[in-house]
Design a protein around this motif. Sequence first.
Motif, PDB file in Angstrom:
ATOM      1  N   GLY A   9      42.546  48.320  35.870  1.00 23.71           N
ATOM      2  CA  GLY A   9      42.621  46.947  35.407  1.00 23.71           C
ATOM      3  C   GLY A   9      43.063  46.030  36.539  1.00 23.71           C
ATOM      4  O   GLY A   9      43.313  46.483  37.657  1.00 23.71           O
ATOM      5  N   PRO A  10      43.195  44.730  36.242  1.00 20.41           N
ATOM      6  CA  PRO A  10      43.539  43.747  37.285  1.00 20.41           C
ATOM      7  C   PRO A  10      45.014  43.784  37.682  1.00 20.41           C
ATOM      8  O   PRO A  10      45.381  43.235  38.709  1.00 20.41           O
ATOM      9  N   HIS A  36      39.316  47.658  47.120  1.00 20.68           N
ATOM     10  CA  HIS A  36      39.919  46.579  46.332  1.00 20.68           C
ATOM     11  C   HIS A  36      39.534  45.247  46.957  1.00 20.68           C
ATOM     12  O   HIS A  36      40.088  44.857  47.992  1.00 20.68           O
ATOM     13  N   ASN A  54      40.753  39.417  44.240  1.00 28.03           N
ATOM     14  CA  ASN A  54      40.549  38.912  42.874  1.00 28.03           C
ATOM     15  C   ASN A  54      39.728  39.847  41.987  1.00 28.03           C
ATOM     16  O   ASN A  54      39.182  39.407  40.963  1.00 28.03           O
ATOM     17  N   GLU A  55      39.633  41.102  42.377  1.00 27.05           N
ATOM     18  CA  GLU A  55      38.994  42.103  41.523  1.00 27.05           C
ATOM     19  C   GLU A  55      39.946  43.277  41.331  1.00 27.05           C
ATOM     20  O   GLU A  55      41.019  43.329  41.937  1.00 27.05           O
ATOM     21  N   SER A  56      39.551  44.231  40.494  1.00 27.88           N
ATOM     22  CA  SER A  56      40.338  45.448  40.320  1.00 27.88           C
ATOM     23  C   SER A  56      39.886  46.490  41.333  1.00 27.88           C
ATOM     24  O   SER A  56      38.716  46.510  41.719  1.00 27.88           O
ATOM     25  N   LEU A 112      49.729  48.521  37.584  1.00 23.40           N
ATOM     26  CA  LEU A 112      48.311  48.747  37.330  1.00 23.40           C
ATOM     27  C   LEU A 112      48.128  49.755  36.207  1.00 23.40           C
ATOM     28  O   LEU A 112      48.814  50.773  36.159  1.00 23.40           O
ATOM     29  N   ARG A 114      49.160  38.632  33.225  1.00 21.34           N
ATOM     30  CA  ARG A 114      48.741  38.822  34.610  1.00 21.34           C
ATOM     31  C   ARG A 114      49.908  38.626  35.572  1.00 21.34           C
ATOM     32  O   ARG A 114      49.944  39.222  36.643  1.00 21.34           O
ATOM     33  N   THR A 153      53.309  45.207  41.575  1.00 25.14           N
ATOM     34  CA  THR A 153      52.173  45.056  40.661  1.00 25.14           C
ATOM     35  C   THR A 153      52.066  46.326  39.831  1.00 25.14           C
ATOM     36  O   THR A 153      52.167  47.429  40.367  1.00 25.14           O
ATOM     37  N   THR A 200      41.663  46.049  30.499  1.00 29.59           N
ATOM     38  CA  THR A 200      42.305  44.742  30.468  1.00 29.59           C
ATOM     39  C   THR A 200      43.811  44.916  30.392  1.00 29.59           C
ATOM     40  O   THR A 200      44.322  45.873  29.792  1.00 29.59           O
TER      41      THR A 200
END
Lengths: 114, 116
Positions: B108-109, A39, A42-44, B91, B9, B89, B5
């Motif tokens: 995804g982010p 990881h 700022n990325e997945s 995911l 966020r 978070t 996606t």
Amino acid sequence: GDSVTQTEGLVTLTEGLPVMLNCTYQTIYSNPFLFWYVHYLNESPRLLLKSSTDNKRTEHQGFHATLHKSSSSFHLQKSSAQLSDSALYYCALRTGANTGKLTFGHGTILRVHP
Amino acid sequence: EAGVTQSPRYAVLQEGQAVSFWCDPISGHDTLYWYQQPRDQGPQLLVYFRDEAVIDNSQLPSDRFSAVRPKGTNSTLKIQSAKQGDTATYLCASSRDWGANYAEQFFGPGTRLTVL
């Protein structure tokens, strides 16, 4: 239940030195599948490596790991660290074809400095 | 190929409020996963679907959490009455053929949720 234990917290290395991030697992399942995910900031998270058969080394992007069922380990190694290797690394366990569930370790931050 | 996606966020809530997270998997991926990742821990699976069917939701706190994937494509995860302990978070990931031994999950982010 299933669990994965990784090298705790933060590993700091000088560029050019070897990398070793530990991963051990516990499961009653006799044929586990192990994965390393990386990881970057700022990325997945994305897949870095996946295990093969017992005692067989797998390699990708300069990293390698070998599943050792005898010691329940799948340590991640690289011969020479690069600045761009700085990231969070997760080891993950899948216990068989009848589940899609991945059990992740807590993650190890690798920080490589010049 | 577009990746997984997620939206939003970020989300900040007061305790007791509801929130929904949305995920669009990679086209052609039949399996979709939702993970919760508390700070300084690895992702923990909440639920996963193959197409529109739930395969495993045993880790989903059913009293306040729900997840759907009605057409086997996009998915929504909802928290009915958020608690501070839900701060994490969230995911979303997708894969082809979850039954394959080395089925790669694409993440995804994430949505970073803070419950005050």
